[in-house]
Design a protein around this motif. Structure first.
Motif, PDB file in Angstrom:
ATOM      1  N   ALA A  22      27.518  48.317  36.805  1.00  0.00           N
ATOM      2  CA  ALA A  22      29.096  47.858  36.770  1.00  0.00           C
ATOM      3  C   ALA A  22      29.659  47.871  38.252  1.00  0.00           C
ATOM      4  O   ALA A  22      29.057  48.629  39.011  1.00  0.00           O
ATOM      5  CB  ALA A  22      29.796  48.774  35.953  1.00  0.00           C
ATOM      6  N   ILE A  23      30.138  46.680  38.469  1.00  0.00           N
ATOM      7  CA  ILE A  23      30.912  46.656  40.027  1.00  0.00           C
ATOM      8  C   ILE A  23      32.307  47.143  39.865  1.00  0.00           C
ATOM      9  O   ILE A  23      33.132  46.605  39.190  1.00  0.00           O
ATOM     10  CB  ILE A  23      31.003  45.368  40.432  1.00  0.00           C
ATOM     11  N   ILE A  24      32.666  48.279  40.617  1.00  0.00           N
ATOM     12  CA  ILE A  24      34.190  48.769  40.716  1.00  0.00           C
ATOM     13  C   ILE A  24      34.563  48.659  42.109  1.00  0.00           C
ATOM     14  O   ILE A  24      33.829  48.736  43.163  1.00  0.00           O
ATOM     15  CB  ILE A  24      34.146  50.117  40.261  1.00  0.00           C
ATOM     16  N   THR A  25      35.862  48.136  42.407  1.00  0.00           N
ATOM     17  CA  THR A  25      36.467  48.116  43.846  1.00  0.00           C
ATOM     18  C   THR A  25      37.832  48.713  43.706  1.00  0.00           C
ATOM     19  O   THR A  25      38.184  49.521  42.764  1.00  0.00           O
ATOM     20  CB  THR A  25      36.279  46.612  44.177  1.00  0.00           C
ATOM     21  N   ASP A  26      38.628  48.364  44.627  1.00  0.00           N
ATOM     22  CA  ASP A  26      39.976  48.920  44.417  1.00  0.00           C
ATOM     23  C   ASP A  26      41.076  47.582  44.712  1.00  0.00           C
ATOM     24  O   ASP A  26      40.588  46.535  44.932  1.00  0.00           O
ATOM     25  CB  ASP A  26      40.311  50.059  45.629  1.00  0.00           C
ATOM     26  N   SER A  27      42.357  47.956  44.497  1.00  0.00           N
ATOM     27  CA  SER A  27      43.223  46.869  44.550  1.00  0.00           C
ATOM     28  C   SER A  27      43.402  46.105  45.705  1.00  0.00           C
ATOM     29  O   SER A  27      44.068  45.118  45.699  1.00  0.00           O
ATOM     30  CB  SER A  27      44.558  47.397  43.897  1.00  0.00           C
ATOM     31  N   THR A  28      43.011  46.605  46.715  1.00  0.00           N
ATOM     32  CA  THR A  28      43.428  45.937  48.105  1.00  0.00           C
ATOM     33  C   THR A  28      42.118  44.766  48.272  1.00  0.00           C
ATOM     34  O   THR A  28      42.072  44.160  49.270  1.00  0.00           O
ATOM     35  CB  THR A  28      42.955  46.840  49.350  1.00  0.00           C
ATOM     36  N   ALA A  29      41.373  44.681  47.431  1.00  0.00           N
ATOM     37  CA  ALA A  29      40.233  43.481  47.546  1.00  0.00           C
ATOM     38  C   ALA A  29      41.110  42.037  47.310  1.00  0.00           C
ATOM     39  O   ALA A  29      40.585  41.259  47.695  1.00  0.00           O
ATOM     40  CB  ALA A  29      39.258  43.784  46.450  1.00  0.00           C
ATOM     41  N   TYR A  30      42.004  42.187  46.391  1.00  0.00           N
ATOM     42  CA  TYR A  30      43.135  41.017  46.083  1.00  0.00           C
ATOM     43  C   TYR A  30      42.184  39.708  45.706  1.00  0.00           C
ATOM     44  O   TYR A  30      42.401  38.622  46.310  1.00  0.00           O
ATOM     45  CB  TYR A  30      43.536  40.511  47.545  1.00  0.00           C
ATOM     46  N   LEU A  31      41.182  40.016  44.663  1.00  0.00           N
ATOM     47  CA  LEU A  31      40.304  39.232  44.238  1.00  0.00           C
ATOM     48  C   LEU A  31      41.156  38.398  43.136  1.00  0.00           C
ATOM     49  O   LEU A  31      42.183  38.911  42.284  1.00  0.00           O
ATOM     50  CB  LEU A  31      39.159  39.628  43.543  1.00  0.00           C
ATOM     51  N   PRO A  32      41.001  36.940  43.098  1.00  0.00           N
ATOM     52  CA  PRO A  32      41.576  36.129  41.706  1.00  0.00           C
ATOM     53  C   PRO A  32      41.376  36.862  40.659  1.00  0.00           C
ATOM     54  O   PRO A  32      40.260  37.128  40.429  1.00  0.00           O
ATOM     55  CB  PRO A  32      41.161  34.949  41.919  1.00  0.00           C
ATOM     56  N   ARG A  33      42.453  36.649  39.757  1.00  0.00           N
ATOM     57  CA  ARG A  33      42.158  37.484  38.393  1.00  0.00           C
ATOM     58  C   ARG A  33      41.085  36.993  37.568  1.00  0.00           C
ATOM     59  O   ARG A  33      40.151  37.649  37.144  1.00  0.00           O
ATOM     60  CB  ARG A  33      43.325  37.362  37.487  1.00  0.00           C
ATOM     61  N   GLN A  34      40.791  35.639  37.913  1.00  0.00           N
ATOM     62  CA  GLN A  34      39.745  34.891  37.167  1.00  0.00           C
ATOM     63  C   GLN A  34      38.306  35.322  37.665  1.00  0.00           C
ATOM     64  O   GLN A  34      37.488  35.387  36.767  1.00  0.00           O
ATOM     65  CB  GLN A  34      39.909  33.228  37.289  1.00  0.00           C
ATOM     66  N   ALA A  35      38.423  35.401  38.856  1.00  0.00           N
ATOM     67  CA  ALA A  35      37.049  35.794  39.279  1.00  0.00           C
ATOM     68  C   ALA A  35      36.437  37.321  38.985  1.00  0.00           C
ATOM     69  O   ALA A  35      35.575  37.470  38.741  1.00  0.00           O
ATOM     70  CB  ALA A  35      37.130  35.879  41.016  1.00  0.00           C
ATOM     71  N   MET A  36      37.635  38.091  38.938  1.00  0.00           N
ATOM     72  CA  MET A  36      37.390  39.616  38.298  1.00  0.00           C
ATOM     73  C   MET A  36      36.979  39.481  37.012  1.00  0.00           C
ATOM     74  O   MET A  36      35.944  40.137  36.577  1.00  0.00           O
ATOM     75  CB  MET A  36      38.596  40.475  38.490  1.00  0.00           C
TER      76      MET A  36
END
Length: 297
Positions: A22-36
Motif C-alpha cells: 500500500a502507498i500512503i502519503t500526506d495531504s500536502t502531496a495535493y494529488l488530484p482525487r482521480q489519481a489517488m
C-alpha cells in the motif's frame, strides 16, 4: 538538488504470489482525487488552525479560507498529524490486504509529519518503510505516483522506495511569492532574507533545495519574476520527457496563463497538472503564490 530521502522501518522484500504494498502519503502531496483513486493512494491529513479552531486539510478547510484569513491578518498555524492518525491508516491498509506499506511524506525540514509516521510504523501490523522525500506539493505527489506504479507492477518494498527516491532526485520545484513575510512568520525561511527582500522591494523566486526553501533569485517586479520562473522551468526541462504541475494560491488566472505557455514551450511535456495548493502550504506562502514542479520520468 539532492532531496533528503530517508527511509525507516523493516526492509523486507515481500516476495510472494499475493504481495500487495500500500502507498500512503500526506495531504500536502495535493494529488488530484482521480489519481489517488486510480492508484489507491491514501493521504493522511495535516491540520490547519484558524484562530482557535483546528481543521483537517482537504476535508474541513480550504486554501481559499486560509487566504481570506491571512488577508484579514487572522492567526493561522499548522500542525502535523498525530502518530495515532498514521497508526490508523497503517492498520486500515493491513486489514484491506496489504503485506507492506510505503509511507511517503513532505520534507522533515518543514514538518514533524515524517517523525509521526516513523513512530506509528514501529507498531504497525505489517512492515512499513517511511520516506522523507525532501519534497512538498506535487513534487511529493509525483514521488507517490512513481511508488504506486512500481507497487502495481509487483515491486518489493525496496524497489518501491527506490522508485520514489529516484523520482525525488530528479524533481525540482520553483515558486514565486508576493512577499516572504508569511514564510518568515512560519519559520520556513531565514528572517534576514525576508527582511532583505522587503527592504529592497523585490519579488523573490524560491526553490526547494535539500528539503529546505532557498532564495534563488530576486527580481524587481511580479511580471518579471513570473517571466523568469517560466524561463527557469523551460531551461530545467529542456527536451526531456517530464511531468509538470503548476500550483497557485488565489491566483487562478496567473496559473492558467503560465500553464498554457509551458504547454507550448516544453517539447517533452507528458502530463500537466494545474491546481490550487491546499491550506497547509497556503498558510505559509500567502495569496499570490505561483509554483511549478518539474518531474522528469
Amino acid at each position: 538538488m539532492k532531496p533528503l530521502c530517508r527511509g525507516s522501518g523493516p526492509a523486507g522484500n515481500l516476495r510472494g504470489m499475493s504481495r500487495h504494498v500500500a502507498i500512503i502519503t500526506d495531504s500536502t502531496a495535493y494529488l488530484p482525487r482521480q489519481a489517488m483513486e486510480r492508484h489507491s493512494i491514501t493521504a493522511v491529513p495535516l491540520t490547519v488552525v484558524l484562530g482557535d479552531e483546528a481543521l483537517e486539510e482537504g476535508t474541513e478547510v480550504s486554501a481559499r479560507s486560509v487566504a481570506q484569513a491571512l488577508a484579514k491578518r487572522r492567526p493561522v498555524t499548522t500542525s502535523r498529524p498525530a502518530p495515532e492518525d498514521f497508526a490508523a491508516a497503517y492498520r486500515a491498509a493491513a486489514e484491506a490486504g496489504a503485506d507492506g506499506i510505503v509511507s511517503l511524506h513532505l520534507s522533515a525540514e518543514f514538518s514533524g509529519t515524517y517523525d509521526a509516521a516513523v513512530l506509528a510504523a514501529r507498531e504497525a501490523p505489517v512492515p512499513v518503510r517511511v520516506v522523507d522525500t525532501g519534497m512538498v506539493a506535487m513534487a511529493l505527489g509525483f514521488c507517490a505516483l512513481a511508488a504506486a506504479e512500481t507497487a502495481r507492477a509487483g515491486g518489493s518494498l525496496d524497489e518501491i522506495v527506490a522508485a520514489a527516491e529516484k523520482r525525488a532526485q530528479g524533481t525540482a520545484a520553483y515558486f514565486y511569492v508576493d512577499t516572504l513575510d508569511y514564510l518568515r512568520r512560519g519559520g520556513r525561511i531565514g528572517a534576514a532574507q525576508a527582511l532583505l527582500g522587503s527592504a529592497l522591494a523585490v519579488k523573490p523566486l524560491l526553490q526547494l533545495d535539500g528539503g529546505r526553501i532557498e532564495l534563488r533569485e530576486k527580481v524587481r517586479t511580479a511580471a518579471k519574476a513570473i517571466a523568469r520562473l517560466e524561463e527557469i522551468v523551460v531551461e530545467r526541462t529542456g527536451t526531456a520527457a517530464a511531468d509538470i504541475a503548476v500550483h497557485h494560491l488565489a491566483a487562478p488566472e496567473r496559473a492558467a496563463e503560465l500553464a498554457e505557455r509551458l504547454r507550448e514551450r516544453v517539447p517533452g511535456l507528458l502530463e500537466l497538472h494545474v491546481s490550487e495548493v491546499g491550506a497547509v502550504i497556503g498558510a505559509h506562502t500567502g495569496p499570490g503564490l505561483l509554483g511549478v514542479v518539474v518531474s522528469p520520468r
